[in-house]
Design an enzyme around this catalytic site. Structure first.
Site, mmCIF file in Angstrom:
data_model
loop_
_atom_site.group_PDB
_atom_site.id
_atom_site.type_symbol
_atom_site.label_atom_id
_atom_site.label_comp_id
_atom_site.label_asym_id
_atom_site.label_seq_id
_atom_site.Cartn_x
_atom_site.Cartn_y
_atom_site.Cartn_z
ATOM 1 C CG ASP A 181 1.816 -5.644 -5.636
ATOM 2 O OD1 ASP A 181 1.766 -6.818 -5.262
ATOM 3 O OD2 ASP A 181 1.474 -4.721 -4.537
ATOM 4 C CG ASP A 235 -1.618 1.019 -7.522
ATOM 5 O OD1 ASP A 235 -1.698 0.577 -6.321
ATOM 6 O OD2 ASP A 235 -0.774 1.336 -8.180
#
Length: 376
Positions: A89, A271
């Site tokens: 990320d 996720d």
């Protein structure tokens, strides 16, 4: 490259080809914030329980051990001994959620480290450089995740800035991928749709970023306190305006019932820290929903966590024994429950893929929701 193989209603069965292998979608990415799953789970364990993609955190790895260290060690794949895809990320969510003192400007964000308080700057270029050093398979664009609820005027300005940041991310990644010392010069970039719970802002932003021909698209800024109904409403609004030939990633959403509902709306990637975090606290997922192994009723229960489950915990140990390990504060308790929960999630995604392949996803979804009875 994403290839759509089959649809069952709006649910999509696909393959996403990456420099580190083909991802079968829909997929749940197992979250290893600092290049490891919390709960003493190794990269070898992840392969054994069917993990396709590992997710690591740019912000945390930048602070510790440092992305330059990871680069010197050959990148995340070599560092953690994992040869399958890794998504990192951008660090944006952590900047906005962990740092109590931050200053947002056009060039990026000034904030204080949650570890030692030192002042740090991160913008689109910095995030891309860090992720390039980490050499992940997929990098996420740097964005602002606004609080919910947030004033409409602020959300509009934030989304405009996030779009400008996305252009800078793409330019910087193209530059980095052309450098001779870049470990993964085929690193992929996903853009992130933002806009709070304002449908019209979300739709316009989706249309704008869809024109940028990115490798994939994420829906961010959800699972931050809004109702499930609002989440589904936003997914319904956004998905039709994202390219059908690219994967769609719903960030941070991991309640099993939410996953089923999102797949039913056309989402491919998921996720969440939920399965590992729950496992570390003795909360485990079963066919009948979530149970707490610390409850007294499991003291003499000689069944596995979930009968029929083929995970390492269920094949060898009983609920009674694992409960004892928690009571005795043995680390093995956490390890076994984290392994079980991650296996449960990876197996759930395999069942979902099979249901789409067989064009019975709607029936599968309704059956699972009924079995869980609101407990998952």
């Amino acid at each position: 490259m994403y290839k759509l193989l089959k649809k069952s209603g709006k649910a999509r069965r696909g393959e996403f080809t990456t420099p580190h292998g083909v991802i079968q979608t829909p997929v749940f990415m197992n979250v290893g914030t600092l290049a490891a799953i919390k709960g003493a789970v190794s990269s070898m364990d992840l392969k054994e329980i069917g993990c396709q993609v590992e997710l690591s955190n740019t912000y945390h790895l930048h602070l510790r051990p440092g992305d330059e260290v990871v680069k010197k060690m050959g990148g995340l794949h070599k560092f953690m001994n994992w040869d399958r895809p890794i998504l990192t990320d951008s660090g944006g969510f952590q900047v906005f959620s962990l740092s109590k003192i931050r200053k947002i400007q056009e060039e990026g964000v000034y904030f204080n480290s949650h570890i030692d308080g030192r002042k740090i700057f991160m913008g689109p270029e910095e995030s891309m450089r860090i992720q390039s050093n980490l050499a992940s398979t997929i990098a996420m664009a740097f964005d602002e995740c606004v609080e919910n609820p947030a004033p409409r005027e602020y959300v509009e300005k934030s989304v405009e800035r996030t779009t400008r940041w996305l252009h800078r991310c793409k330019d910087e990644m193209n530059r980095l991928n052309s450098l001779p010392d870049t470990i993964n010069n085929k690193q992929m970039l996903f853009g992130i749709n933002q806009g709070g719970t304002y449908e019209d802002i979300r739709i316009e932003h989706a249309k704008t970023i869809a024109k940028m021909d990115l490798d994939g698209y994420a829906i961010g800024g959800l699972a931050v306190g809004e109702s499930h109904e609002d989440m589904y409403r936003i997914i319904d609004a956004v998905v039709p305006h994202l390219p059908e030939d690219k994967p769609i990633y719903l960030m941070g959403v991991g309640i099993p019932s939410n996953i089923l509902e999102a797949v039913d709306r056309g989402v491919d990637f998921f996720d969440c820290v939920l399965p590992a975090r729950n496992g570390r606290h003795a909360h485990v997922f079963t066919k009948e929903g979530k149970i707490n192994l610390l409850n007294a009723k499991f003291e003499l229960d000689d069944r596995p966590i979930d009968e029929g489950c083929q995970c390492p915990a269920c094949k060898h140990y009983t609920r009674s024994y694992i409960r004892h390990l928690f009571k005795a504060k043995e680390m093995l308790a956490m390890r076994l429950c984290v392994l079980h929960n991650l296996y449960f999630y990876n197996n759930l995604m395999e069942e979902i893929r099979d249901a789409i392949d067989g064009d019975y996803f709607k029936e599968y979804k309704e059956r699972k929701l009924k079995e869980w009875g609101g407990r998952a």
